[in-house]
Structure formats: structure tokens, C-alpha cells
Design a protein around this motif. Structure first.
Motif, PDB file in Angstrom:
ATOM      1  N   UNK A   1      72.450   7.381  17.810  1.00 21.96           N
ATOM      2  CA  UNK A   1      73.673   7.235  18.599  1.00 21.96           C
ATOM      3  C   UNK A   1      73.588   7.950  19.945  1.00 21.96           C
ATOM      4  N   UNK A   2      73.770   7.201  21.016  1.00 21.53           N
ATOM      5  CA  UNK A   2      73.780   7.818  22.330  1.00 21.53           C
ATOM      6  C   UNK A   2      72.415   7.921  22.999  1.00 21.53           C
ATOM      7  N   UNK A   3      71.343   7.681  22.223  1.00 24.99           N
ATOM      8  CA  UNK A   3      70.025   7.764  22.855  1.00 24.99           C
ATOM      9  C   UNK A   3      69.708   6.464  23.587  1.00 24.99           C
ATOM     10  N   UNK A   4      68.833   6.565  24.559  1.00 23.12           N
ATOM     11  CA  UNK A   4      68.501   5.351  25.329  1.00 23.12           C
ATOM     12  C   UNK A   4      67.802   4.340  24.445  1.00 23.12           C
ATOM     13  N   UNK A   5      67.003   4.851  23.471  1.00 24.95           N
ATOM     14  CA  UNK A   5      66.287   3.937  22.583  1.00 24.95           C
ATOM     15  C   UNK A   5      67.278   3.071  21.807  1.00 24.95           C
ATOM     16  N   UNK A   6      68.348   3.722  21.323  1.00 26.06           N
ATOM     17  CA  UNK A   6      69.349   2.983  20.554  1.00 26.06           C
ATOM     18  C   UNK A   6      70.025   1.933  21.424  1.00 26.06           C
ATOM     19  N   UNK A   7      70.353   2.307  22.657  1.00 22.83           N
ATOM     20  CA  UNK A   7      70.984   1.336  23.554  1.00 22.83           C
ATOM     21  C   UNK A   7      70.058   0.161  23.801  1.00 22.83           C
ATOM     22  N   UNK A   8      68.771   0.484  24.003  1.00 27.62           N
ATOM     23  CA  UNK A   8      67.806  -0.592  24.242  1.00 27.62           C
ATOM     24  C   UNK A   8      67.725  -1.516  23.037  1.00 27.62           C
ATOM     25  N   UNK A   9      67.760  -0.929  21.835  1.00 25.44           N
ATOM     26  CA  UNK A   9      67.671  -1.765  20.634  1.00 25.44           C
ATOM     27  C   UNK A   9      68.915  -2.625  20.473  1.00 25.44           C
ATOM     28  N   UNK A  10      70.073  -2.016  20.727  1.00 24.47           N
ATOM     29  CA  UNK A  10      71.317  -2.800  20.666  1.00 24.47           C
ATOM     30  C   UNK A  10      71.238  -4.004  21.590  1.00 24.47           C
ATOM     31  N   UNK A  11      70.789  -3.730  22.793  1.00 23.75           N
ATOM     32  CA  UNK A  11      70.718  -4.786  23.795  1.00 23.75           C
ATOM     33  C   UNK A  11      69.736  -5.873  23.362  1.00 23.75           C
ATOM     34  N   UNK A  12      68.565  -5.441  22.866  1.00 21.13           N
ATOM     35  CA  UNK A  12      67.576  -6.420  22.415  1.00 21.13           C
ATOM     36  C   UNK A  12      68.128  -7.261  21.279  1.00 21.13           C
ATOM     37  N   UNK A  13      68.850  -6.612  20.355  1.00 19.08           N
ATOM     38  CA  UNK A  13      69.407  -7.343  19.218  1.00 19.08           C
ATOM     39  C   UNK A  13      70.411  -8.392  19.713  1.00 19.08           C
ATOM     40  N   UNK A  14      71.261  -7.995  20.671  1.00 18.90           N
ATOM     41  CA  UNK A  14      72.239  -8.944  21.203  1.00 18.90           C
ATOM     42  C   UNK A  14      71.547 -10.132  21.863  1.00 18.90           C
ATOM     43  N   UNK A  15      70.489  -9.818  22.617  1.00 17.63           N
ATOM     44  CA  UNK A  15      69.787 -10.893  23.310  1.00 17.63           C
ATOM     45  C   UNK A  15      69.053 -11.795  22.318  1.00 17.63           C
ATOM     46  N   UNK A  16      68.447 -11.173  21.304  1.00 19.97           N
ATOM     47  CA  UNK A  16      67.740 -11.939  20.276  1.00 19.97           C
ATOM     48  C   UNK A  16      68.702 -12.884  19.564  1.00 19.97           C
TER      49      UNK A  16
END
Lengths: 354, 296
Positions: B109-124
């Protein structure tokens, strides 16, 4: 529930502060060593510290999360690898060539790009006004008791599989467009050249109608979410200045959520670009670029669906995979833009927009 | 402020009239739009029920497809094939999806890695399903040199992961922080807290997410076209081409035979009833507000 009562009161009081140190591991080793270990402390020390399973579990979850990256990278890798034949053979000309001739091995994807872009844009144009009006209706106008059923029905619309839309399109929509809608449009809009004979029912126009129905729930529900984030104080301010309900919606709701609404529209566009089955079943599958919307067309997704299993020869297959790669990259970019726009609105700072 | 134009009473009332007319017009438009949108839904569902029920019978569920020209026959192989492929997809996709969701909500939560994964999941999530089909083809079918139910299951599993990840994460973030702190304060290791406290509290919501993902892929045809391929015969071997309900509907719908059209409508009805039941069930489960219990 009864167990804690068995422990004598003083003991729990004494050990309580030390127990805090357990989850954070060795944060305060000196303190624990100084104090005489209590019964509970000893008990806890006998048990494993939990650090090893903790690390394993955390690592496992991290692997799961990273697998999403891996999936995306893997897709890109195999698509590029398997389309390299066609990438080398045609280069950029692949996207400007108008001839698609598997027999002579000449592949150009422009007719499919044309069909995809035209049908998707037309679908968005038909869907957006309706979707926004419905979102406004559900959020601002409709009585409370209707809200649930209407959003439930739109959810159902989203849950119907593509192939069922296609089935309905083939047997219901195609005859309607051919016999009822077609002649009317030809009579009144025929002069534009967009609606002309021959109209067999299977056409780019029919595909966009189906697409419009399919992307409606996406646009409507996301723009509703975005409009919901507009703080009530904005609405109240507009109403307090004497605005009518429409003026209130225009000034405070639509204006504050416009970025997110654009995001939802682009998201719908992304969905339309990649939609396969329903489109394949009603678009006619003919690689032509006609101004007449009643003429059959072909899209990127439907050419893959139709020809992939019968693609003989490596170059043919590789050309189809390159189309898939193009589709993948375009939808990734479109989705990324849309997500960023929607995030910008729903992540907290809606009130700041002006 | 002093430059406000002075209006006559007549202009004033005309303006008021216009504003009110505009307001009423937009309201009317919104009502009409809602009605217009509900028409295709009702039309599709009504026609589907009418056509589907008139073609459903026991043979549909128990018999194999028959050759062109003969009447009767059913889709038993497609129904079972769909079940097998979906089971495989769930077994592969659900654990990974939930794991990723747990990482996003509990660890990252709050880490850049998590944000990147969230974003990738949304795009996927927005990648067209046919591209997943190509990927599964290149990864499995091209390597094995034959179509298989396995490849279809993998394609569907990939499609399930992002949906499940995002709903799991969303549901876990609704678990109040105090509940976690209480567990950690008792000296329970973090992994145990996550499994027995966070995941347990959010369970109804997570099951909901899994069912939504399941319902979404249950009707997918495009990723199966060149992975599972379809099969006119009964087959339980994951290494062979396998029939699936959506595939069969597609094949029958675009065929020129009336008997096959009838079966396609029956198949569509079965498919949609299955999906509707799970979506409605999901709504009932989440509507009960099982998650709000954590607060008291």
C-alpha cells in the motif's frame, strides 16, 4: 471468548507492553532481555518467531503481484517474436497497404484499420449521449426507488456475452437494419453518400449499433462514478444561486467531472476497438474501404477471429499476429490514457477541479 | 459588479421561460434516453427467452451434436467442455489474482510498485480477449503443435487475474485498520493476520469478485477460437481440442442450417442464465452489507 478471563488480571497488565514488541521482531531486544521473561513471554518465545513463514508468505504474494507484469511482458514478447516474419517483410508499409491477398502473400492492414476505427467511432458517437443522459438521470433526476433497478439492468447489459449479442444481431438486428432502418436512412440521408444501396444488413453500420449497445454500460457506469465524486457543496452552491436543475448539472456536475467523463468515453472506445465476436458476426467480413456505411467491412479483431485457424503458411500467420500486436498496443495506449484520466478525478481531488 | 445590464420585466420572464424550458427538455431527454436504452435489453432478453425455451429440451443437455441434416441432438459435450475449461481457468487464475490483491492491499500500500501493478492490472483488463487467444496460441498451441483445452483454460485464466486482483484489493481496503492492529497486537504473525483476519473479513466481497470474473470469462469466445478450437465429440482430455458452449453457439449461429440455429439459441439461453444467476447472486451477497459488520 471465555479464555482471556482465565488469565489472572495482573499478569496481563504486566506483559501487555512487551507483547507489542512481538510483531515488530527485534525492535527492542535489550528491553526484553533485561526484564525477567514472563510466562506468556516464555510461551511466545517457544513458538517460532513467525519471521520465516511471514517472509515466505509475503514473498509469495509479491510473486503473484509481479506475475501481472510478467503476463504483460510475456504477451508482448510472444506477439513480437511470432510476428517478426511479417515485420521484416513489410515494415511500416503493413499499416498503409490496402491489399490483403493471402494467395500471393501480399498483406496490408489498412482496410481493417479503417473498419475498426470507423465502427468504433460511430459506436462511441451513438453511445455517449445516451450513456451520459442515463448517468445524469440515474444520479440526479430519477426517484430513489428506480435507481437500483436501472443500474441493475445496465449491469445485466454488461454481463451478456459478446457471442449472444452477435446471435441477436444476426437474427434480429440485421433484418431490422436491412428492411426498416436502412430505407429510411437512405431516403433522408442518402445524399451524404454514407447511406446508400446495396444494403444487405451486414455492414459497418450494423456493427457500430451492436458496439454502441455493448459499450453503453462501460461509459454509463464509469461516468456515473465520476459524477458521484463531485462534492454536494458544489451542487448546493449552484442551486443557491438560483440555477435550475439542468444548469446545476451543467455548471457543477459536468464541469467538475469532465476529465473523468472523457476518460470513461476513451475506455468505451478501447472496448469497442477490441470487440471481436459480435462484430465478426454482423460486419460482413469484406476488406473494403467504402464511404457507404451500409457496405460490409472488416475489423482488426474479426480478421484474426476469421482467418487465424485457416492461415496456411508462416507469413500469413505472422501477418495476423502482427495485427494482434497492433491491436494490443493500441488498446494498451488507449486504456492507459483513459485510466489516468479517470484516476485523476476519482483519486480524491475532485473538489480542486474548476 | 455595477455593470449588470438592466433588463425589462418582459426580457426577464422570457429568460426564465427559456431556462425552465431547457431544464424540462433535458429532463425529458434523460427519461427518453433511459427508456431507449432499456429497449434493446428487454428485446434481447425477451427474444432470447422466447427462442431459447422453445428449443430447449432434455436432449439438449444429454445428447451429442448430430450431423447436418438430422434433427435433434444437443450440446452435452459443449456444456461439459465449458465446465472443464472454466474449472481449469479458475484453479489457475483465482489464487494468483487473490495473491496479487493481498499484496496490493496488505504489503504494498502506497509504494510505487503497488501503484504500477494496479495500473498494469487495469490496463490488462482492457486488452481485447482475442489478443489473449493469440498469446495462449503462441505459448502453448504452437509449441505442442495441436489445439488443446489446456491452452483455452490458460487464456481464460489470464483474463481472470486482473479483475480478481482489483476486487480483492478493493475489498481488503474496506477492512478496518483496527482489526488488523488488534490481531498484530495479540502477537499473531502478519501472514496469519492476513489469512485469518483480513481475508476472512473480506471473504464475501472476494468471492463476489471471483464470481464476476468467472461470469465474464464464461461467455468469452474469442480466446477459445484458436486454443480450445471446439470439438464435435465428447472429450475430457485437456490435451485435445475441446468443445465449449460459446464456441458452439458461434459455429451454429453463422451456419446456414435452421436446426443449428435452434441449438444456438438454446445454448445462448443456458449461457446467459448461468451468468445472470451468478451476477444476481453476487448482488445479493454484496447488497447485504456483510462487510460493514467490521465496524462495531
Amino acid at each position: 471468548m471465555n479464555e482471556p478471563k482465565l488469565i489472572p488480571m495482573p499478569q496481563t497488565v504486566v506483559t501487555a507492553p512487551k507483547m507489542d514488541a512481538v510483531p515488530s521482531g527485534d525492535a527492542q531486544p535489550a528491553q526484553t532481555r533485561l526484564a525477567a521473561p514472563s510466562v506468556i513471554r516464555q510461551f511466545l518465545n517457544q513458538k517460532s518467531s513467525g519471521r520465516v513463514p511471514d517472509g515466505l508468505f509475503g514473498g509469495l504474494m509479491l510473486i503473484c503481484a509481479l506475475s501481472i507484469f510478467v503476463i504483460v511482458l510475456l504477451i508482448v514478447f510472444v506477439l513480437v517474436r511470432d510476428s517478426r516474419l511479417s515485420l521484416h517483410a513489410f515494415g511500416f508499409k503493413f499499416f498503409t497497404g490496402t491489399v490483403w491477398d493471402p494467395v500471393s502473400g501480399d498483406f496490408g492492414a489498412l482496410p481493417f484499420i479503417y473498419g475498426t476505427v470507423v465502427s468504433s467511432l460511430l459506436a462511441v458517437a451513438m453511445s455517449v449521449p445516451l450513456a451520459l443522459l442515463v448517468a445524469i438521470f440515474v444520479l440526479e433526476i430519477c426517484p430513489q426507488f428506480l435507481r437500483g433497478p436501472i443500474s441493475f439492468l445496465t449491469e445485466l447489459l454488461a454481463a451478456i456475452p459478446s457471442v449472444v449479442y452477435g446471435l441477436w444481431g444476426v437474427f434480429v438486428l440485421v433484418p431490422i437494419i436491412r428492411d426498416q432502418v436502412g430505407p429510411v436512412l437512405e431516403k433522408y440521408l442518402g445524399w451524404t453518400g454514407f447511406f446508400a444501396e446495396p444494403n444487405f444488413g451486414v455492414s459497418i453500420f450494423t456493427a457500430s449499433v451492436i458496439l454502441a449497445i455493448m459499450i453503453f454500460p462501460v461509459i454509463s457506469s464509469i461516468s456515473r462514478d465520476v459524477m458521484k465524486v463531485v462534492p454536494p457543496s458544489q451542487r448546493e452552491a449552484a442551486l443557491a444561486l438560483g440555477a435550475t436543475r439542468w444548469e446545476m448539472i451543467r455548471i457543477s456536475v459536468l464541469r467538475n467531472s469532465r476529465i473523468g467523463i472523457v476518460g470513461s468515453v476513451i475506455l468505451g472506445l478501447g472496448r469497442a476497438l477490441g470487440e471481436t465476436m459480435a462484430v465478426t458476426m454482423v460486419i460482413g467480413n469484406h476488406p473494403d474501404m467504402m464511404k457507404n456505411l451500409f457496405a460490409p467491412g472488416y475489423t482488426l479483431a474479426s480478421v484474426i477471429a476469421n482467418e487465424f485457424t485457416e492461415a496456411t503458411g508462416d507469413l500469413y500467420l505472422s501477418a495476423l499476429i502482427e495485427i494482434g500486436l497492433a491491436l494490443f498496443l493500441v488498446t494498451i495506449v488507449v486504456n492507459a490514457i483513459a485510466r489516468l484520466l479517470v484516476w485523476a478525478v476519482t483519486r480524491g481531488n475532485a473538489a480542486r477541479a474548476h | 459588479m455595477g455593470t449588470l445590464p438592466i433588463r425589462s420585466a418582459g426580457m426577464e420572464s422570457a429568460l426564465k421561460l427559456r431556462r425552465n424550458a431547457m431544464n424540462h427538455m433535458v429532463t425529458a431527454l434523460a427519461v427518453i434516453a433511459t427508456a431507449v436504452v432499456l429497449v434493446p435489453l428487454v428485446a434481447i432478453l425477451g427474444y432470447l427467452l422466447y427462442k431459447g425455451f422453445s428449443s430447449l429440451n432434455l436432449a439438449f443437455f444429454t445428447k451429442m451434436p448430430v450431423p447436418v441434416g438430422e434433427t435433434g441432438g444437443g450440446m452435452a459435450n459443449a456444456i461439459i467442455g465449458s465446465g472443464v475449461i472454466l474449472a481449469l481457468a479458475s484453479v489457475l487464475g483465482i489464487p494468483v489474482g487473490i495473491g496479487a490483491g493481498v499484496y496490493l492491499a496488505e504489503y504494498g500500500r502506497g509504494r510505487w510498485l503497488a501503484t504500477a501493478i494496479q495500473f498494469t492490472a487495469d490496463v490488462l483488463n482492457g486488452v481485447p480477449s482475442i489478443v489473449m487467444g493469440i498469446a495462449a496460441y503462441s505459448l502453448i498451441v504452437a509449441r505442442q503443435h495441436h489445439f488443446s483445452g489446456l491452452a483455452g483454460g490458460v487464456a481464460l485464466a489470464i483474463m481472470m487475474v486482473p479483475t480478481i486482483t482489483r476486487t480483492t484489493e478493493e475489498m481488503l481496503t474496506t477492512v478496518p485498520q483496527m482489526v488488523r492492529e488488534a490481531a498484530l497486537g495479540l502477537g499473531i504473525p502478519k501472514w496469519r493476520t492476513v489469512v485469518s483476519v483480513s481475508l476472512r473479513t473480506a471473504m464475501p466481497g472476494i468471492i463476489t469478485g471471483c464470481m464476476l470474473a468467472f461470469a465474464r470469462v464464461a461467455g468469452e469466445t474469442a480466446p477459445l477460437l484458436f486454443t480450445a478450437l471446439g470439438n464435435q465429440f465428447f472429450n475430457l482430455n485437456l490435451n485435445q481440442p475441446m468443445a465449449a458452449l460459446p464456441l458452439q453457439i458461434f459455429t451454429y449461429a453463422v451456419s446456414p442450417y435452421d436446426e443449428w440455429h435452434r441449438l444456438a439459441w438454446g445454448g445462448a439461453l443456458v449461457l446467459i442464465v448461468m451468468i445472470m444467476v451468478s451476477v444476481t447472486l453476487v448482488r445479493v451477497v454484496t447488497g447485504r452489507g456483510a462487510l460493514k459488520g467490521g465496524q462495531h
